[in-house]
Design a protein around this motif. Structure first.
Motif, PDB file in Angstrom:
ATOM      1  N   ALA A  44      24.872 -65.478  20.661  1.00 41.41           N
ATOM      2  CA  ALA A  44      23.725 -65.474  21.565  1.00 41.41           C
ATOM      3  C   ALA A  44      22.472 -65.980  20.865  1.00 41.41           C
ATOM      4  CB  ALA A  44      23.503 -64.064  22.119  1.00 41.41           C
ATOM      5  N   ALA A  45      22.292 -65.562  19.602  1.00 39.38           N
ATOM      6  CA  ALA A  45      21.110 -65.986  18.857  1.00 39.38           C
ATOM      7  C   ALA A  45      21.112 -67.492  18.592  1.00 39.38           C
ATOM      8  CB  ALA A  45      21.043 -65.222  17.533  1.00 39.38           C
ATOM      9  N   ARG A  46      22.315 -68.048  18.387  1.00 36.09           N
ATOM     10  CA  ARG A  46      22.412 -69.469  18.065  1.00 36.09           C
ATOM     11  C   ARG A  46      22.422 -70.369  19.303  1.00 36.09           C
ATOM     12  NH1 ARG A  46      24.170 -66.615  14.076  1.00 36.09           N
ATOM     13  NH2 ARG A  46      24.258 -67.375  11.928  1.00 36.09           N
ATOM     14  N   THR A  47      22.622 -69.786  20.467  1.00 28.61           N
ATOM     15  CA  THR A  47      22.675 -70.592  21.708  1.00 28.61           C
ATOM     16  C   THR A  47      21.504 -70.298  22.637  1.00 28.61           C
ATOM     17  OG1 THR A  47      24.104 -68.938  22.750  1.00 28.61           O
ATOM     18  CG2 THR A  47      25.180 -70.786  21.629  1.00 28.61           C
ATOM     19  N   GLN A  48      20.617 -69.418  22.241  1.00 30.07           N
ATOM     20  CA  GLN A  48      19.506 -69.046  23.103  1.00 30.07           C
ATOM     21  C   GLN A  48      18.645 -70.268  23.448  1.00 30.07           C
ATOM     22  OE1 GLN A  48      17.017 -65.983  21.514  1.00 30.07           O
ATOM     23  NE2 GLN A  48      15.925 -65.632  23.427  1.00 30.07           N
ATOM     24  N   GLY A  49      18.405 -70.459  24.713  1.00 31.36           N
ATOM     25  CA  GLY A  49      17.564 -71.569  25.159  1.00 31.36           C
ATOM     26  C   GLY A  49      18.284 -72.868  25.395  1.00 31.36           C
ATOM     27  N   MET A  50      19.594 -72.944  25.055  1.00 28.69           N
ATOM     28  CA  MET A  50      20.313 -74.206  25.217  1.00 28.69           C
ATOM     29  C   MET A  50      20.438 -74.626  26.680  1.00 28.69           C
ATOM     30  SD  MET A  50      23.401 -74.175  22.447  1.00 28.69           S
ATOM     31  CE  MET A  50      23.085 -74.315  20.679  1.00 28.69           C
ATOM     32  N   LEU A  51      20.407 -73.653  27.585  1.00 29.37           N
ATOM     33  CA  LEU A  51      20.561 -73.972  28.994  1.00 29.37           C
ATOM     34  C   LEU A  51      19.228 -74.005  29.735  1.00 29.37           C
ATOM     35  CD1 LEU A  51      23.662 -71.721  29.771  1.00 29.37           C
ATOM     36  CD2 LEU A  51      23.633 -74.187  29.448  1.00 29.37           C
ATOM     37  N   SER A  52      18.124 -73.962  29.004  1.00 28.24           N
ATOM     38  CA  SER A  52      16.818 -73.867  29.651  1.00 28.24           C
ATOM     39  C   SER A  52      16.475 -75.107  30.475  1.00 28.24           C
ATOM     40  CB  SER A  52      15.735 -73.668  28.582  1.00 28.24           C
ATOM     41  OG  SER A  52      15.731 -74.735  27.647  1.00 28.24           O
ATOM     42  N   ASP A  53      17.041 -76.244  30.143  1.00 25.58           N
ATOM     43  CA  ASP A  53      16.764 -77.461  30.912  1.00 25.58           C
ATOM     44  C   ASP A  53      17.653 -77.588  32.136  1.00 25.58           C
ATOM     45  OD1 ASP A  53      14.836 -78.237  29.107  1.00 25.58           O
ATOM     46  OD2 ASP A  53      16.239 -79.376  27.875  1.00 25.58           O
TER      47      ASP A  53
END
Length: 282
Positions: free
Chosen positions: A271-280
């Motif tokens: 979760a820490a390494r993928t946080q924000g990857m889907l924000s777009d």
């Protein structure tokens, strides 16, 4: 061998219907479920924005797409009742129908929609569907259509048209009944200690019944170990072996504090390494 091993260990085998059942067959569902779980950050946010009316429309659309694939399979392979068509069944088409990740995603999102629907219940909504037993009986009665040749149904059609929507209706009714002052007998039954215990064994049984079954029933292996595949009369003992193995697996692995802590740490790291990857996207 290396390709099959790589697909199984990477949980990608469900995308390759020819290879998906080579090792432990039940893990094809874990492969499809892995893909579905990866889409949940997008799916859950989208579903959460919908009203009850929107949820109903989405459920209908998901069911329509799911049925379209099942009708396509039925007509393409001419497989309807007992898998005795001319020409013969196409196993790869059947594999694509029953465990393709996209097909699993459709049905999982149908469940997500049902959960969100009951979350938006009003007091009036909670008073509806107060008899879960009706939906439970109807869902399982639909499976009896497999025993008759009067209707041109196969497993995929029965599941898509009848069982899945009826069983989802049963689960939502069961949830609403749980919140009532006087739950029905079936609601109390499924909440009993015995049923909770059996529920805890369901996942280990799903994972273990295939490999254990190969030991006793797969011709090449059973002939080497026992001289022949086991007869039908052995099935109750096979079932007991699966239950006992599942109990041991549940107690020593699934409910292990070490395993749970390790799983939580891995989930937090991912979760820490993928946080924000889907924000777009969302």
């Amino acid at each position: 061998g290396h390709l099959r091993g790589g697909l199984n260990y990477s949980m990608l085998q469900a995308w390759f219907p020819k290879e998906a059942e080579i090792w432990n067959q039940p893990t094809w569902f874990l492969s499809a479920l892995t893909f579905s779980n990866l889409t949940m950050p997008v799916v859950l946010r989208g579903v959460a924005k919908l009203s009850k009316d929107g949820l109903g429309k989405l459920f209908g659309a998901l069911m329509g797409v799911s049925l379209l694939q099942k009708f396509s399979f039925s007509e393409t392979s001419h497989y309807h009742i007992h898998c005795t068509p001319k020409p013969a069944c196409h196993p790869l088409i059947w594999n694509l129908t029953r465990f393709h990740p996209f097909s699993a995603l459709l049905e999982i999102v149908m469940g997500v929609v049902a959960v969100r629907n009951v979350m938006l219940d009003s007091e009036e909504d909670r008073k509806q569907d107060r008899n879960p037993l009706v939906y439970f009986g109807a869902a399982h009665a639909s499976l009896l259509l497999r025993l008759t040749s009067r209707f041109d149904y196969n497993d995929a059609l029965i599941r898509g048209i009848l069982f899945v929507p009826l069983y989802i209706k049963f689960l939502t009714a069961l949830h609403r009944d749980c919140l009532s002052d006087s739950p029905a007998a079936i609601t109390r039954f499924f909440g009993s200690r015995a049923m909770r215990y059996l529920g805890s064994l369901s996942f280990p049984m799903f994972m273990l019944h295939g490999p254990i079954g190969q030991i006793f029933y797969k011709k090449a292996l059973a002939a080497r170990l026992w001289g022949r595949p086991m007869p039908r009369s052995f099935f109750p003992l096979y079932l007991l072996i699966v239950i006992l193995a599942s109990h041991v697996t549940n107690q020593s692995f699934v409910q292990s504090k070490r395993v749970q802590q390790a799983s939580a740490q891995i989930a937090q790291a991912l979760a820490a390494r993928t946080q924000g990857m889907l924000s777009d996207i969302v």
